[in-house]
Design an enzyme around this catalytic site. Structure first.
Site, short mmCIF file in Angstrom:
data_model
loop_
_atom_site.label_atom_id
_atom_site.label_comp_id
_atom_site.label_asym_id
_atom_site.label_seq_id
_atom_site.Cartn_x
_atom_site.Cartn_y
_atom_site.Cartn_z
N HIS A 20 20.20 32.90 -13.83
CA HIS A 20 18.97 32.15 -14.09
C HIS A 20 17.86 33.09 -14.52
CE1 HIS A 20 17.59 33.56 -10.20
NE2 HIS A 20 18.63 33.00 -9.59
N HIS A 23 17.29 36.64 -13.25
CA HIS A 23 18.15 37.76 -13.67
C HIS A 23 17.71 38.34 -15.02
CE1 HIS A 23 20.78 35.27 -11.06
NE2 HIS A 23 21.22 36.43 -10.64
N CYS A 128 28.70 39.16 4.71
CA CYS A 128 27.98 38.13 3.97
C CYS A 128 28.59 38.05 2.57
CB CYS A 128 26.49 38.45 3.87
SG CYS A 128 25.62 37.31 2.76
N CYS A 131 26.08 38.51 -0.36
CA CYS A 131 25.73 39.91 -0.61
C CYS A 131 26.96 40.71 -0.99
CB CYS A 131 25.14 40.57 0.63
SG CYS A 131 23.48 40.04 1.05
N CYS A 145 22.56 36.40 7.66
CA CYS A 145 22.12 37.49 6.79
C CYS A 145 20.64 37.30 6.51
CB CYS A 145 22.92 37.44 5.49
SG CYS A 145 22.21 38.43 4.17
N HIS A 148 20.18 35.87 3.12
CA HIS A 148 20.78 34.56 2.89
C HIS A 148 20.82 33.72 4.17
CE1 HIS A 148 22.52 37.19 -0.31
NE2 HIS A 148 22.13 36.18 -1.05
N LYS A 290 11.05 31.21 -3.99
CA LYS A 290 12.27 31.92 -4.34
C LYS A 290 13.10 31.02 -5.26
CE LYS A 290 16.45 33.81 -2.36
NZ LYS A 290 17.30 34.12 -1.25
N LYS A 293 19.62 28.06 -5.81
CA LYS A 293 20.37 26.83 -5.99
C LYS A 293 20.08 25.88 -4.82
CE LYS A 293 25.15 25.95 -7.01
NZ LYS A 293 26.45 26.61 -7.23
ZN ZN Z 1 23.54 38.14 2.31
#
Ligand code: ZN
Length: 482
Positions: A20, A23, A128, A131, A145, A148, A290, A293
């Site tokens: 997206h 990036h 994770c 990650c 995480c 996340h 942030k 998705k």
């Molecule tokens: Zn993570």
């Protein structure tokens, strides 16, 4: 005289989903550097691509009901579309499923093994998948995480191969201290040194094939596949072996530790030179949130490019997004993007600033039936020192600012003011008028030349217009948005 070489890379993206706008910054930044080095005659190589192995891609394929290879083929092709939409001039789009990469990873592993830096051991920890890494206690908040918080951590207990990372602790410390240009921007080096002070632990570099089947087999052990980070980092060598070592790896700050600590240790172990610079940029958010998705606010480069394509010209649309990112992107600190802000900048800097000036000079030439004294096509513009110096320091925003309005004797604003003061519309002497127009046109061509690494399509359009036999008005490059 031998040519200078310049090798720039971006991070390669996981193929668990299409990239997206978050990036896009690093691709654009790397593209500016690559184009700039080509412009000054350096032998340049620009590498980008996709990171296709590991759990995240494997699990995403499973969710989509597809075989991993079929799934990553699709995502990789769609990522490429996204990158192409921003007019990114990579020399190779590497995929970690490419056969030459797979071969290089095996060879690299063997070299590290030969140094005596690989051993078998038992590992137990929390992993994770997003990650693609194990998490230590300090990286876990409320059982999740820290990066996340909506994803579950996987408990992994396996017998794996380990890399003697700890062995390289003092080597890394010395290298980072002795080479201030190694980690950029500056503050990030301190961050990494502070992390190193806590000490490194050896790291597992393989996964049990029963748990993660989607990866490059460990040489000599069909029961294990190579850990995705160990595999992916090597793309920088397999992608352009003749250009190694890289001049700069551009990546997001979340990937900095891997690039600043694991990658150099791997290279040292395998007997390779280290890259000169690792540049870690910040994060881009959308409307203050942030981009994710889960939050449902993912916006892709193609959507933004289409939205801002003047008269449907997507190459110019790419320039609009490139301009925004280069001016306001997360170069050092995190930054934010919104449709409203892009529109504002479009009107102020592109429609009013650059576009107006181009129309203005063209109109003056048309009215005066301007005929240049010599063939402008032979005119050889120079690159401004301020642009080169700022790009050398990865100051994209400042380099652009010089072109727009910082330069007191050359930039857009200066030329505009010059025209206001000269009042060429009042000049009756044809010879003097011609001389003035000549100055304006060469100034515009100079600006276009310097602009090329940043806004290639815009630069080419301007050159085309002012190198034409007859300089006449054309529809505005960037019509104002209401
Ligand atoms: Zn993570």
């Amino acid at each position: 005289m031998p040519k200078n070489r310049f090798y720039v890379t971006t991070a390669i993206d996981y193929t668990n989903d299409v990239i997206h706008i978050g990036h896009a910054y690093q691709k654009v930044a790397a593209d500016v550097l690559a184009r700039y080095h080509r412009l000054i005659g350096d032998e340049t190589f620009f590498l980008t691509g996709t990171d296709e192995h590991g759990s995240s891609s494997e699990q995403a394929a499973k969710r989509a009901g597809k075989e991993p290879k079929e799934f990553v083929d699709e995502i990789s092709a769609r990522d490429k579309e996204q990158i192409d939409s921003l007019n990114i001039s990579y020399d190779r789009f590497i995929r970690t499923t490419d056969s030459d990469h797979v071969k290089t990873v095996g060879e690299f592993y063997r070299r590290v093994q030969k140094t005596g830096d690989i051993y078998k051991g038992k590992y137990s920890g929390l992993y994770c998948v997003s990650c693609e890494s194990y998490k230590t206690e300090s990286e876990i908040i409320d059982g999740h995480c820290a990066i996340h918080p909506t994803k579950e951590l996987e408990k992994v207990t396996e017998e794996n191969y380990f890399f003697k990372w700890k062995k390289y602790e003092s080597f890394l410390k010395d290298h980072i201290r002795d080479n201030p240009e190694f980690i950029q921007p500056e503050g990030r080096g301190k961050e990494i040194l502070a992390f190193l002070d806590q000490g490194l632990e050896d790291i597992t570099i393989s996964r049990n094939k029963e748990k993660v089947g989607w990866g490059i087999p460990v040489p000599g052990d069909t029961g294990q596949v190579i850990y995705v980070w160990f595999d992916a980092l090597i793309n920088y060598i397999s992608g352009a072996p003749d250009f190694w070592p890289a001049d700069v790896h551009i990546l997001g700050k979340d990937n900095l530790r891997w690039h600043a600590l694991l990658w150099p240790a791997m290279l040292k172990s395998a007997g390779y030179e280290l890259p000169k610079t690792i540049y870690a940029h910040g994060f881009l958010s959308l409307d203050g949130k942030k981009i994710s998705k889960t939050l449902g606010n993912v916006i892709r480069p193609t959507e933004l490019v289409n939205k801002f394509s003047p008269n449907g010209n997507q190459k110019l649309g790419a320039d609009v997004i490139r301009y925004y990112l280069l001016k306001f992107g997360p170069q050092r600190e995190d930054s934010d993007l919104s449709i409203g802000k892009i529109k504002e900048v479009y009107n102020a800097d592109l429609a009013n600033g650059l576009g107006n000036l181009v129309s203005r000079v063209a109109k003056l030439c048309e009215n005066a039936k301007f005929e240049p004294e010599y063939d402008l096509r032979t005119y050889n513009p120079a690159l401004k020192k301020q642009v080169s110096d700022n790009l050398g320091k990865y100051n994209f925003e400042k380099a652009l600012a010089w072109i727009w309005n910082l330069d007191i004797k050359w930039g857009l604003k200066w030329l505009d003011q010059n025209i206001n003061e000269d009042k060429p519309w009042e000049i009756k002497d044809k010879k003097i008028l011609n001389l003035k127009l000549h100055l304006y046109v060469t100034n515009i061509l100079d600006i276009a030349h310097n602009l090329w690494p940043f806004l290639p399509a815009t630069s080419e359009k301007i050159k085309e217009q002012f190198l034409d036999k007859k300089i006449v008005s054309r529809p505005p490059l960037f019509p104002r948005l209401g």
